[in-house]
Design an enzyme around this catalytic site. Structure first.
Site, short mmCIF file in Angstrom:
data_model
loop_
_atom_site.label_atom_id
_atom_site.label_comp_id
_atom_site.label_asym_id
_atom_site.label_seq_id
_atom_site.Cartn_x
_atom_site.Cartn_y
_atom_site.Cartn_z
N LYS A 19 0.80 -1.31 0.02
CA LYS A 19 -0.01 -0.19 -0.11
C LYS A 19 0.79 1.15 -0.05
O LYS A 19 0.45 2.23 -0.67
CB LYS A 19 -0.83 -0.25 1.21
N ARG A 93 -3.58 10.32 3.03
CA ARG A 93 -2.50 11.38 3.24
C ARG A 93 -1.70 11.47 1.66
O ARG A 93 -0.97 12.39 1.58
CB ARG A 93 -1.41 10.90 4.26
N CYS A 117 -4.99 7.45 9.03
CA CYS A 117 -5.07 7.03 10.39
C CYS A 117 -4.73 8.19 11.40
O CYS A 117 -3.82 8.81 11.36
CB CYS A 117 -4.24 5.89 10.75
N VAL A 329 8.00 6.44 17.11
CA VAL A 329 7.68 6.95 15.74
C VAL A 329 6.61 7.92 15.77
O VAL A 329 6.71 8.91 15.47
CB VAL A 329 7.44 5.94 14.47
C1 EPZ Z 1 4.59 6.43 6.24
O1 EPZ Z 1 3.50 7.47 6.92
C2 EPZ Z 1 3.22 5.54 6.22
N1 EPZ Z 1 2.10 5.75 5.36
C3 EPZ Z 1 2.87 4.90 7.50
O2 EPZ Z 1 2.12 3.87 7.52
C4 EPZ Z 1 4.02 4.45 8.49
O3 EPZ Z 1 3.85 4.00 9.68
C5 EPZ Z 1 5.07 5.74 8.45
O4 EPZ Z 1 5.52 6.06 6.95
C6 EPZ Z 1 6.35 5.31 9.13
O5 EPZ Z 1 7.12 4.39 8.58
C7 EPZ Z 1 2.29 5.89 4.16
O6 EPZ Z 1 3.34 5.50 3.19
C8 EPZ Z 1 1.14 6.20 3.33
P1 EPZ Z 1 6.54 9.53 8.51
P2 EPZ Z 1 4.12 8.74 7.01
O7 EPZ Z 1 6.32 10.96 7.58
O8 EPZ Z 1 4.94 9.03 5.71
C9 EPZ Z 1 6.51 13.01 11.97
C10 EPZ Z 1 0.13 2.43 7.73
O9 EPZ Z 1 -0.43 1.70 8.64
N2 EPZ Z 1 6.41 14.07 10.84
O10 EPZ Z 1 7.80 8.84 8.38
O11 EPZ Z 1 3.16 10.00 7.24
C11 EPZ Z 1 5.25 12.33 11.88
O12 EPZ Z 1 4.42 12.69 12.77
C12 EPZ Z 1 0.80 3.76 7.86
O13 EPZ Z 1 0.22 1.80 6.67
C13 EPZ Z 1 6.39 15.34 11.25
O14 EPZ Z 1 6.52 15.61 12.36
O15 EPZ Z 1 5.10 8.85 8.40
C14 EPZ Z 1 5.86 10.79 12.70
O16 EPZ Z 1 5.92 11.16 14.07
C15 EPZ Z 1 0.28 4.42 9.19
N3 EPZ Z 1 6.32 16.30 10.16
C16 EPZ Z 1 7.18 10.61 11.90
O17 EPZ Z 1 7.50 11.96 11.62
C17 EPZ Z 1 6.04 15.91 8.73
O18 EPZ Z 1 5.99 16.78 8.05
C18 EPZ Z 1 7.04 9.79 11.10
O19 EPZ Z 1 6.11 10.03 10.15
C19 EPZ Z 1 6.01 14.66 8.64
C20 EPZ Z 1 6.21 13.57 9.42
#
Ligand code: EPZ
Length: 435
Positions: A19, A93, A117, A329
Site C-alpha cells: 500500500k 495522506r 489513520c 515513531v
Molecule cells: C508512512 O507514513 C506510512 N504511510 C505509515 O504507514 C508508516 O507508519 C510511516 O510512514 C512510518 O514508516 C504511508 O506511507 C501512506 P512519517 P508517513 O512521515 O509518511 C513526523 C500504515 O499503517 N512528521 O515517516 O506519514 C510524524 O508525525 C501507515 O500503513 C512530522 O513531524 O510517516 C511521525 O511522528 C500508518 N512532520 C514521524 O514524523 C512531517 O512533515 C514519522 O512520520 C512529517 C512527519
C-alpha cells in the site's frame, strides 16, 4: 463481522504490492511524458482513492489483462476543479505528494485537507518546508493548501529533522525534475522508498543513495513512463504472521521476501514463533509451547517498523510474562489497546514513554510505551475498529477470544489489507456478517 474465537488460522494466502509504495508509484506517473504500467497493485481502497484523484487531473487509467496491472496515461493532465478535489478531502495522506508533480506539470496545485489513520497529529511541516526550499509558494486555505511555483522549482539542500517517509517521497518527487542538484540529508530509506527510487530511475531520473541517509538527485529535463512490479506489502505480511502466532496457526504468506522482513523475523522468533523462508514466500507458525515476552523499540528502517507492533501486541497478551513496546515513531499509536483490555488483556500505556537503561533507540520527545503482562485469556467483546493496523489487531483478538465478538467499522481495514475477508475465510476463520 461476528467472529467466533478459538480457531487456528491455517493455509496459504498471497500478499501483493505494498500500500505504501503502490499509491506513491501512482503519483509518480504524473511526472512522465509517456504512459506508465504498475504491476502487483493491491486491490485496496487507498489505491482507488489515488486513482480517483489522478483521474480528476486528467490521467487516463486502464487495467491490463491481469486485475493487478494498472496503466496510466498522463498525456492530458490538467488542473482539476477544486470542488471535485475537495470531495476527496480527508480520505488519505497521499494527496500531499501531488504537490511536486503538479507544480512541475501545471505550475500550480491545490491539496485538500489530508486524512489517514488517527495515530498522532501527523503534521506536514517537513513537506511544506521542503517545497519552499525548492521555490514553491505555499498558501494555507481553510479547505486545504494552494501552491504555485512562480520561478519554477530549483534543486535545494534539505536536511529532514526526522527520517520521514512522506517527506522523503515529497523531496524525491519534486527534485527529479527541479533545475540543478538536490541533496537530501537524514532521509528515510525504507524498502518502499528504495522501490520508488527504482521507479524514478527507470523514468530517467538521476538519483544516488549515499552513506548515512544521504540521497543526491540531479534534476533532468524530462521523464518517461515506467513499467514496474511493486514491492510486496511488509506490513500485511507481518500482520498475517502475528495472526498465525496468536491463533496457534500456520500460515504460508506468498510473495514475501526475507530481506525486507529481517527485524520482524527476529522478533517473531524471540516471541516463540517459527518460520521457514521459501523462494516464493515465508511460512509462519506457532510450534507449540509458551510464547515468551519481549521488549521492542519501534524505529525507522532497518529497525522494527511502527506498523508491525499492533498485530504483534495481541500475541504478546498470550505470552508468559511482561513485554514492553517503546513506540518511538508516532505519538499516539496505542489507542487500539483499549479494546484488547476490555477483552481481558492487561496492557498499560505510558503516555510519556518509559525510561529503560537497556534501550538502544534514541528517546524521542513524544514517544509512548505499552507494557503487556500475560498470559491473559481474552473473552469476546463488541469492538469498533479505530485505525488500519489497530483494526487488524482487533480481528486477531476476536479470533483468539472465548465466545463471539462483534467487530464494527471494518471498512477501514479494507484501506490496506487486500481481500482480507476472503483470506480469513480461506484460512478457516469462523465468522459471519451481521445483516
Ligand atoms: C508512512 O507514513 C506510512 N504511510 C505509515 O504507514 C508508516 O507508519 C510511516 O510512514 C512510518 O514508516 C504511508 O506511507 C501512506 P512519517 P508517513 O512521515 O509518511 C513526523 C500504515 O499503517 N512528521 O515517516 O506519514 C510524524 O508525525 C501507515 O500503513 C512530522 O513531524 O510517516 C511521525 O511522528 C500508518 N512532520 C514521524 O514524523 C512531517 O512533515 C514519522 O512520520 C512529517 C512527519
Amino acid at each position: 463481522m461476528i467472529i467466533k474465537g478459538g480457531k487456528p488460522l491455517k493455509g496459504r494466502i498471497e500478499v501483493r504490492g505494498a500500500k505504501n509504495l503502490a499509491t506513491k508509484a501512482m503519483v509518480a506517473t504524473l511526472l512522465g511524458k509517456t504512459p506508465s504500467v504498475l504491476r502487483n497493485v493491491p486491490n485496496i481502497s487507498d489505491v482507488r482513492v489515488v486513482a480517483g484523484l489522478l483521474a480528476l487531473h486528467g490521467v487516463l487509467i486502464t487495467k491490463g489483462e491481469n486485475a493487478d496491472e494498472w496503466h496510466f496515461d498522463p498525456s492530458n493532465v490538467e488542473v482539476a476543479h477544486k470542488a471535485d478535489i475537495d470531495a476527496h478531502a480527508g480520505s488519505s495522506r497521499i494527496p500531499i505528494l501531488f504537490c511536486g508533480p503538479l507544480l512541475h506539470r501545471l505550475g500550480e496545485a491545490f491539496i485538500p485537507d489530508l486524512g489517514g489513520c488517527r495515530i498522532g497529529d501527523r503534521p506536514i511541516d517537513f513537506h511544506l518546508d521542503a517545497l519552499r526550499e525548492f521555490g514553491a509558494v505555499v498558501e494555507k486555505l481553510p479547505s486545504g493548501i494552494s501552491l504555485t511555483a512562480p520561478n519554477g522549482l530549483k534543486g535545494a539542500n534539505i536536511e529532514l529533522p526526522y527520517p520521514s517517509v512522506g517527506a522523503t517521497e515529497q523531496v524525491l518527487l519534486t527534485a527529479v525534475l527541479a533545475e540543478g542538484q538536490t541533496e537530501l540529508r537524514n532521509a528515510a530509506i525504507e524498502p518502499e522508498i528504495i522501490d520508488l527510487i527504482c521507479i524514478l530511475q527507470k523514468m530517467g531520473a538521476i538519483i544516488s543513495m549515499e552513506p548515512n541517509r544521504v540521497i543526491f538527485i540531479e534534476g533532468v529535463e524530462e521523464l518517461r513512463g515506467y513499467d514496474h512490479k511493486a514491492i510486496f506489502d511488509r506490513n500485511e505480511a507481518a500482520s498475517w504472521a502475528a495472526a498465525a502466532l496468536a491463533t496457534k496457526g500456520d500460515i504460508f504468506v506468498g510473495g514475501v521476501r526475507q530481506e525486507e522482513m529481517m527485524t520482524f523475523l527476529n522478533a517473531f522468533r524471540k516471541v516463540g514463533g517459527d518460520f521457514d523462508v521459501h523462494d516464493d514466500g515465508i511460512r509462519f507458525w506457532h510450534p507449540g509451547g509458551d510464547l515468551k515476552p519481549v521488549t521492542i523499540e519501534t524505529d525507522v528502517h532497518p529497525g522494527f517498523m511502527t506498523d508491525w507492533q499492533q498485530p504483534l501486541v495481541v500475541a504478546l497478551t498470550q505470552a508468559s510474562g511482561t513485554s514492553t513496546i517503546h513506540e518511538t515513531v508516532y505519538e499516539n499509536r496505542f489507542g487500539f489497546t483499549d479494546a484488547l483490555n476490555t477483552m481481558g488483556a492487561n496492557i498499560v500505556v505510558h503516555q510519556n514513554g518509559l525510561h529503560d537503561e537497556s534501550r538502544r533507540v534514541k528517546r524521542r520527545e513524544f514517544e509512548q510505551a505499552a507494557v503487556i503482562t500475560g498470559p491473559t485469556p481474552l473473552t469476546a467483546a463488541d469492538v469498533v475498529v479505530p485505525d488500519l493496523r489497530g483494526g487488524f489487531s482487533h480481528l486477531i483478538a476476536a479470533m483468539i477470544a472465548e465466545g463471539e465478538s462483534k467487530v464494527s467499522n471494518i471498512g477501514i481495514i479494507a484501506r490496506g489489507y487486500e481481500n482480507f475477508i476472503e483470506k480469513l475465510r480461506l484460512l478457516g476463520a469462523d465468522f459471519v456478517f451481521e445483516a
